[in-house]
Design an enzyme around this catalytic site. Structure first.
Site, PDB file in Angstrom:
ATOM      1  N   ASP A   5      -0.897  -0.904  -4.360  1.00  0.00           N
ATOM      2  CA  ASP A   5      -2.329  -0.581  -4.308  1.00  0.00           C
ATOM      3  C   ASP A   5      -2.442   0.861  -3.845  1.00  0.00           C
ATOM      4  O   ASP A   5      -1.988   1.205  -2.756  1.00  0.00           O
ATOM      5  CB  ASP A   5      -3.044  -1.523  -3.330  1.00  0.00           C
ATOM      6  CG  ASP A   5      -4.550  -1.331  -3.343  1.00  0.00           C
ATOM      7  OD1 ASP A   5      -5.047  -0.476  -4.105  1.00  0.00           O
ATOM      8  OD2 ASP A   5      -5.248  -2.041  -2.585  1.00  0.00           O
ATOM      9  N   LYS A  34     -13.692  -9.235  -5.712  1.00  0.00           N
ATOM     10  CA  LYS A  34     -14.049  -9.529  -4.324  1.00  0.00           C
ATOM     11  C   LYS A  34     -15.526  -9.857  -4.336  1.00  0.00           C
ATOM     12  O   LYS A  34     -16.348  -8.991  -4.686  1.00  0.00           O
ATOM     13  CB  LYS A  34     -13.797  -8.312  -3.425  1.00  0.00           C
ATOM     14  CG  LYS A  34     -12.331  -7.956  -3.268  1.00  0.00           C
ATOM     15  CD  LYS A  34     -12.138  -6.708  -2.421  1.00  0.00           C
ATOM     16  CE  LYS A  34     -10.668  -6.346  -2.348  1.00  0.00           C
ATOM     17  NZ  LYS A  34     -10.449  -5.006  -1.768  1.00  0.00           N
ATOM     18  N   GLU A  78      -2.712  -0.953  -8.657  1.00  0.00           N
ATOM     19  CA  GLU A  78      -4.128  -1.175  -8.388  1.00  0.00           C
ATOM     20  C   GLU A  78      -4.827   0.133  -8.037  1.00  0.00           C
ATOM     21  O   GLU A  78      -4.352   0.881  -7.188  1.00  0.00           O
ATOM     22  CB  GLU A  78      -4.227  -2.181  -7.226  1.00  0.00           C
ATOM     23  CG  GLU A  78      -5.622  -2.668  -6.949  1.00  0.00           C
ATOM     24  CD  GLU A  78      -5.652  -3.644  -5.770  1.00  0.00           C
ATOM     25  OE1 GLU A  78      -4.584  -4.118  -5.332  1.00  0.00           O
ATOM     26  OE2 GLU A  78      -6.750  -3.934  -5.290  1.00  0.00           O
ATOM     27  N   LYS A 138       0.885  -1.168   0.000  1.00  0.00           N
ATOM     28  CA  LYS A 138       0.000   0.000   0.000  1.00  0.00           C
ATOM     29  C   LYS A 138       0.918   1.211   0.000  1.00  0.00           C
ATOM     30  O   LYS A 138       1.762   1.335   0.894  1.00  0.00           O
ATOM     31  CB  LYS A 138      -0.857   0.005   1.271  1.00  0.00           C
ATOM     32  CG  LYS A 138      -1.793  -1.196   1.380  1.00  0.00           C
ATOM     33  CD  LYS A 138      -3.156  -0.871   0.844  1.00  0.00           C
ATOM     34  CE  LYS A 138      -4.122  -2.020   1.091  1.00  0.00           C
ATOM     35  NZ  LYS A 138      -5.421  -1.800   0.487  1.00  0.00           N
ATOM     36  N   ASP A 161     -10.126  -2.255  -8.790  1.00  0.00           N
ATOM     37  CA  ASP A 161     -10.673  -2.921  -7.600  1.00  0.00           C
ATOM     38  C   ASP A 161     -11.987  -2.204  -7.253  1.00  0.00           C
ATOM     39  O   ASP A 161     -13.063  -2.623  -7.676  1.00  0.00           O
ATOM     40  CB  ASP A 161      -9.634  -2.832  -6.464  1.00  0.00           C
ATOM     41  CG  ASP A 161     -10.154  -3.259  -5.102  1.00  0.00           C
ATOM     42  OD1 ASP A 161     -11.322  -3.630  -4.987  1.00  0.00           O
ATOM     43  OD2 ASP A 161      -9.381  -3.226  -4.114  1.00  0.00           O
TER      44      ASP A 161
HETATM   45 MG   LIG Z   1      -7.342  -2.728  -3.466  1.00  0.00          MG
END
Ligand SMILES: [Mg+2]
EC number: 4.2.1.113
Length: 366
Positions: A188, A262, A213, A163, A238
């Site tokens: 991300d 997801k 991402e 991240k 995402d």
């Molecule tokens: Mg993500």
């Protein structure tokens, strides 16, 4: 299947490592565990993966409770359901609330695959026995992040996600690359950038990242398409992908080359399968994202990741990455960088009801 009872347990578990988000830092994770009992006495389990606050999507634990209680559970109680995909059709009369819907649908998929005496993976169309997995490295000072990656590499993880902080992206990625020139590395951004940052993002091309991402906001398909045209590195979406229509839009515009699925975000496993089939047709690689979830969602994600379109290791770490103890037996463990796909019927693991009771803050029965 005729559903005679649904039980909701709001649980709260301490996290081993605090989880940082744009909202703040979590040291505990709330979740809603769904237990569904069918006329024959068979039990199916699902989980609502919404967070306590609406920073990831607009849903929260409280909005999910409200929608399950008043609208979704009454739609399936005492109904004859042959296949779990019927639930998403029934739920269509109510907009949004994908994570609440996915929780119930997940329990139906568990019941259905138990009834068919199939593992959930087989019921979904997956066939492999083990899947490679990736891990998320927490944002910290670079020295600490290097240590974390070393440890995860020894544990066998095959893909590392960092991240990033927009102010430190170049520093973080270049330092990691100096230490680990060959690991499969991605970042991300969780929408931290805007279209004005294209030049800053292009500087990251030199590090041969597996992907970047979600750099921009979740509705910024056009901006993502513009960035993807300018960058060698693949863009992955995402937060932008809520349903199959979003995938069609992303493909039509060229907004990404990779998609993170997801089940909670897209409304369940049925919608995830539709996305899988479309992405496979368009040669868009997929991977399964993580929501810091309990073992119930974790094994559902493993089953989904066993499908042929999921060619990139997902954020499906071992149970021990986040929790001292999981609510399933056996818990998810890494073996040579892979996790085994449960082979028993349904989700294929035992759910620890006693532990759920110990963690429960609120219980409702319908
Ligand atoms: Mg993500």
């Amino acid at each position: 299947m005729r559903i005679k009872q649904v039980e909701l347990s709001v649980i709260e578990q301490p996290l081993k490592v605090p989880f940082h988000t744009s909202y703040g830092t979590y040291v505990q994770r709330e979740s809603i565990i769904i237990k569904m009992i069918e006329d024959s006495g068979a039990i199916g389990y699902g989980e609502v993966v919404a967070f306590s606050e609406p920073w990831y999507t607009e849903e929260t634990i409280q909005t999910a409770l409200h929608v399950l209680d008043l609208f979704l559970i009454p739609l399936i109680l005492e109904k004859d359901i042959i296949h779990p995909s019927e639930a998403s059709e029934l739920f269509k009369c109510f907009k949004g609330h994908h994570m609440a819907k996915a929780g119930l649908e997940g329990a139906l998929w568990d019941l259905y695959s138990k009834q068919q005496n199939l593992s959930l993976a087989n019921a979904l169309g997956g066939s492999c026995d083990a899947i490679p997995v990736g891990v998320v490295v927490s944002l910290a000072n670079t020295e600490k992040m290097i240590q974390q990656i070393k440890q995860y590499e020894q544990e066998g993880y095959e893909r590392f996600k960092v991240k990033v902080d927009k102010k430190r992206d170049y520093e973080i990625v270049s330092t990691i690359r100096e230490h680990f020139p060959d690991i499969s590395l991605m970042i991300d951004a969780n929408s931290a950038y805007t279209i004005k940052d294209i030049d800053q993002l292009k500087r990251l091309d030199e590090f041969k990242l597996l992907m970047i991402e979600q750099p921009f906001g979740d509705r910024e398909f056009i901006e993502h398409a513009e960035l993807q045209k300018e960058m060698k590195t693949s863009i992955c979406l995402d937060e932008s992908i809520h349903c199959i229509e979003d995938v069609k839009l992303a493909i039509a515009l060229g907004a990404c080359r990779i998609i993170n699925v997801k089940p909670g975000r897209v409304g369940g496993l049925t919608e995830s399968l539709k996305i899988h089939d479309l992405a496979l047709k368009h040669h868009i690689p997929l991977w399964v994202g993580g929501m810091i979830e309990t073992g119930i969602s974790r094994v559902q994600n493993i089953a989904l990741a066993s499908l042929p379109g999921f060619t990139i290791p997902g954020d499906i770490s071992a149970s021990s990455r986040h929790f001292e103890e999981d609510i399933i037996h056996p818990d998810v463990q890494l073996q040579n960088g892979k996790v085994l796909v449960p082979q028993e019927a349904g989700i294929g693991v035992e759910v620890d009801e006693e532990r759920i009771d110990r963690l429960t803050k609120l219980k409702r029965r319908y």
